[in-house]
Design a protein around this motif. Structure first.
Motif, PDB file in Angstrom:
ATOM      1  N   GLY A  74     -32.722  -6.757  27.100  1.00 39.85           N
ATOM      2  CA  GLY A  74     -32.386  -5.405  26.706  1.00 39.85           C
ATOM      3  C   GLY A  74     -31.291  -5.267  25.691  1.00 39.85           C
ATOM      4  N   GLY A  75     -31.170  -6.177  24.767  1.00 39.78           N
ATOM      5  CA  GLY A  75     -30.167  -5.962  23.730  1.00 39.78           C
ATOM      6  C   GLY A  75     -30.101  -7.062  22.692  1.00 39.78           C
ATOM      7  N   ILE A  76     -29.035  -6.987  21.886  1.00 39.09           N
ATOM      8  CA  ILE A  76     -28.798  -7.970  20.816  1.00 39.09           C
ATOM      9  C   ILE A  76     -27.706  -8.926  21.296  1.00 39.09           C
ATOM     10  N   VAL A  77     -27.934 -10.206  21.082  1.00 40.44           N
ATOM     11  CA  VAL A  77     -26.970 -11.208  21.483  1.00 40.44           C
ATOM     12  C   VAL A  77     -26.623 -12.105  20.295  1.00 40.44           C
ATOM     13  N   ILE A  78     -25.355 -12.478  20.200  1.00 38.16           N
ATOM     14  CA  ILE A  78     -24.877 -13.363  19.130  1.00 38.16           C
ATOM     15  C   ILE A  78     -24.566 -14.713  19.759  1.00 38.16           C
ATOM     16  N   LEU A  79     -25.254 -15.724  19.313  1.00 40.77           N
ATOM     17  CA  LEU A  79     -25.146 -17.044  19.927  1.00 40.77           C
ATOM     18  C   LEU A  79     -24.429 -18.029  18.998  1.00 40.77           C
ATOM     19  N   ASN A  80     -23.476 -18.758  19.578  1.00 41.63           N
ATOM     20  CA  ASN A  80     -22.784 -19.821  18.826  1.00 41.63           C
ATOM     21  C   ASN A  80     -23.704 -21.044  18.794  1.00 41.63           C
ATOM     22  N   THR A  81     -24.200 -21.334  17.636  1.00 42.02           N
ATOM     23  CA  THR A  81     -25.183 -22.416  17.474  1.00 42.02           C
ATOM     24  C   THR A  81     -24.550 -23.528  16.651  1.00 42.02           C
ATOM     25  N   SER A  82     -24.722 -24.752  17.081  1.00 40.07           N
ATOM     26  CA  SER A  82     -24.128 -25.897  16.373  1.00 40.07           C
ATOM     27  C   SER A  82     -25.196 -26.941  16.058  1.00 40.07           C
ATOM     28  N   ILE A  83     -24.964 -27.614  14.925  1.00 39.15           N
ATOM     29  CA  ILE A  83     -25.819 -28.735  14.491  1.00 39.15           C
ATOM     30  C   ILE A  83     -24.942 -29.971  14.470  1.00 39.15           C
ATOM     31  N   SER A  84     -25.226 -30.956  15.283  1.00 45.96           N
ATOM     32  CA  SER A  84     -24.455 -32.205  15.349  1.00 45.96           C
ATOM     33  C   SER A  84     -25.291 -33.337  14.738  1.00 45.96           C
ATOM     34  N   ILE A  85     -24.842 -33.822  13.575  1.00 48.25           N
ATOM     35  CA  ILE A  85     -25.576 -34.885  12.876  1.00 48.25           C
ATOM     36  C   ILE A  85     -25.083 -36.227  13.387  1.00 48.25           C
ATOM     37  N   PRO A  86     -25.956 -37.089  13.830  1.00 46.61           N
ATOM     38  CA  PRO A  86     -25.536 -38.402  14.368  1.00 46.61           C
ATOM     39  C   PRO A  86     -24.800 -39.232  13.315  1.00 46.61           C
ATOM     40  N   ALA A  87     -23.823 -39.997  13.770  1.00 49.69           N
ATOM     41  CA  ALA A  87     -23.113 -40.907  12.869  1.00 49.69           C
ATOM     42  C   ALA A  87     -24.072 -41.982  12.370  1.00 49.69           C
ATOM     43  N   GLY A  88     -23.950 -42.311  11.118  1.00 48.13           N
ATOM     44  CA  GLY A  88     -24.826 -43.328  10.534  1.00 48.13           C
ATOM     45  C   GLY A  88     -26.174 -42.809  10.102  1.00 48.13           C
ATOM     46  N   GLN A  89     -26.392 -41.481  10.235  1.00 48.39           N
ATOM     47  CA  GLN A  89     -27.676 -40.922   9.810  1.00 48.39           C
ATOM     48  C   GLN A  89     -27.817 -41.055   8.293  1.00 48.39           C
ATOM     49  N   GLY A  90     -28.990 -41.466   7.860  1.00 45.44           N
ATOM     50  CA  GLY A  90     -29.198 -41.659   6.424  1.00 45.44           C
ATOM     51  C   GLY A  90     -29.225 -40.349   5.660  1.00 45.44           C
ATOM     52  N   ILE A  91     -28.916 -40.461   4.396  1.00 43.22           N
ATOM     53  CA  ILE A  91     -28.929 -39.292   3.517  1.00 43.22           C
ATOM     54  C   ILE A  91     -30.361 -38.785   3.370  1.00 43.22           C
ATOM     55  N   GLY A  92     -30.519 -37.463   3.430  1.00 42.03           N
ATOM     56  CA  GLY A  92     -31.844 -36.878   3.299  1.00 42.03           C
ATOM     57  C   GLY A  92     -31.881 -35.488   3.881  1.00 42.03           C
ATOM     58  N   THR A  93     -33.070 -34.905   3.944  1.00 39.88           N
ATOM     59  CA  THR A  93     -33.259 -33.553   4.468  1.00 39.88           C
ATOM     60  C   THR A  93     -34.097 -33.624   5.744  1.00 39.88           C
ATOM     61  N   TYR A  94     -33.585 -32.982   6.804  1.00 40.38           N
ATOM     62  CA  TYR A  94     -34.236 -33.011   8.116  1.00 40.38           C
ATOM     63  C   TYR A  94     -34.432 -31.577   8.616  1.00 40.38           C
ATOM     64  N   THR A  95     -35.394 -31.414   9.524  1.00 41.27           N
ATOM     65  CA  THR A  95     -35.732 -30.073  10.022  1.00 41.27           C
ATOM     66  C   THR A  95     -35.431 -29.964  11.518  1.00 41.27           C
ATOM     67  N   GLU A  96     -34.668 -28.908  11.878  1.00 37.52           N
ATOM     68  CA  GLU A  96     -34.394 -28.555  13.270  1.00 37.52           C
ATOM     69  C   GLU A  96     -35.020 -27.178  13.542  1.00 37.52           C
ATOM     70  N   THR A  97     -35.369 -26.933  14.786  1.00 35.30           N
ATOM     71  CA  THR A  97     -35.995 -25.638  15.121  1.00 35.30           C
ATOM     72  C   THR A  97     -35.401 -25.055  16.399  1.00 35.30           C
ATOM     73  N   ILE A  98     -35.506 -23.722  16.479  1.00 36.99           N
ATOM     74  CA  ILE A  98     -35.226 -22.991  17.727  1.00 36.99           C
ATOM     75  C   ILE A  98     -36.493 -22.211  18.064  1.00 36.99           C
ATOM     76  N   LYS A  99     -37.020 -22.503  19.241  1.00 36.33           N
ATOM     77  CA  LYS A  99     -38.322 -21.938  19.594  1.00 36.33           C
ATOM     78  C   LYS A  99     -38.212 -21.064  20.862  1.00 36.33           C
ATOM     79  N   HIS A 100     -39.167 -20.142  20.907  1.00 35.33           N
ATOM     80  CA  HIS A 100     -39.304 -19.282  22.092  1.00 35.33           C
ATOM     81  C   HIS A 100     -40.507 -19.777  22.891  1.00 35.33           C
ATOM     82  N   ASP A 101     -40.265 -20.020  24.151  1.00 31.83           N
ATOM     83  CA  ASP A 101     -41.329 -20.435  25.052  1.00 31.83           C
ATOM     84  C   ASP A 101     -41.923 -21.786  24.642  1.00 31.83           C
ATOM     85  N   GLY A 102     -41.123 -22.586  23.918  1.00 37.02           N
ATOM     86  CA  GLY A 102     -41.562 -23.929  23.551  1.00 37.02           C
ATOM     87  C   GLY A 102     -42.631 -23.993  22.484  1.00 37.02           C
ATOM     88  N   SER A 103     -43.051 -22.846  21.935  1.00 38.86           N
ATOM     89  CA  SER A 103     -44.145 -22.884  20.966  1.00 38.86           C
ATOM     90  C   SER A 103     -43.871 -22.017  19.739  1.00 38.86           C
TER      91      SER A 103
END
Length: 255
Positions: A74-103
């Motif tokens: 029943g309303g609007i919520v503001i969520l603190n969202t963080s992206i933690s990149i693993p140490a040693g991760q190679g340079i490049g572009t990666y995709t993360e998602t936030i899904k509703h109901d897993g789909s």
């Protein structure tokens, strides 16, 4: 039949309401983040939820510190969202998602892993060093070229002088050689003349000895004649003197 149609119409309305009951703020459907490996980047995700449903994030993403989060209804919520990149991760572009109901994907996060700041500083330092090395190489090349040109000019000048001196020396040697040849010819000529004079002197010596013998004979004859006749003695003396005069005159001619 009418009841079935009405039921289907109501069901479609309910499904449409359910589909529109959960959504993110406009512009957050796709989010781009750039960060280096081993770092964390945060942002605030604004979601409107009517039914109080659950959302789930992928591996690098945390919603209020968790992989999944149940939204209040029943309303609007503001969520603190963080992206933690693993140490040693190679340079490049990666995709993360936030899904509703897993789909159903609410937000797609495009994460670009960049070079660490320390590496960038190192690269900048290396670039500065490379620039200084390039400048030094250019300066050294210029100095070396100048020195080589100077040395080459000096060598060419010395070679020219040496060639001139060598040519002059060759001419002098040729002149000396001609003079030596001339002297050799003169020596040979003088030796021939000396040999001829030696032969002449030997001949004159023989003639002198012969004349001396003749003179002795004449003196003996004169002595004999002197005892016999003064006139004969005087004549013998004249003949002997004339003979001696002729001998010495001939000897003087050859000497």
């Amino acid at each position: 039949m009418r009841r079935a149609i009405l039921f289907a119409f109501v069901f479609l309305i309910l499904q449409a309401g359910a589909a529109s009951a959960l959504y993110v703020q406009s512009g957050q459907e796709a989010i781009k983040i750039s960060a280096e490996a081993g770092s964390q980047s945060t942002f605030f995700l604004v979601i409107r939820d009517i039914a109080g449903e659950t959302i789930t994030a992928s591996s690098w993403t945390a919603i209020e510190g968790n992989r999944s989060y149940r939204l209040p209804s029943g309303g609007i919520v503001i969520l603190n969202t963080s992206i933690s990149i693993p140490a040693g991760q190679g340079i490049g572009t990666y995709t993360e998602t936030i899904k509703h109901d897993g789909s159903y994907t609410l937000t797609t996060i495009q994460v670009t892993v960049t070079i660490p700041t320390t590496e960038i500083e190192k690269l900048r330092a290396l670039a500065d060093v490379a620039g200084k090395i390039s400048s030094l190489e250019s300066s050294l090349t210029s100095k070396i070229d100048s020195k080589l040109n100077s040395n080459l000019n000096n060598i060419q000048s010395k070679l020219t002088i040496f060639s001139s001196d060598l040519s002059s020396s060759i001419k002098e040697v040729k002149s000396y050689s001609r003079q030596i040849n001339d002297m050799e010819r003169e020596k040979t000529s003088l030796e021939n003349e000396i040999q001829g004079l030696s032969t002449t002197v030997a001949t004159l010596k023989n003639q002198t000895q012969h004349l001396e013998e003749k003179n002795d004979e004449l003196e003996t004859t004169g002595n004999i004649l002197r005892t016999e006749s003064p006139v004969l003695f005087f004549l013998g003396l004249l003949v002997g003197s004339f003979g001696i005069f002729l001998f010495y005159r001939r000897l003087h001619k050859y000497l």
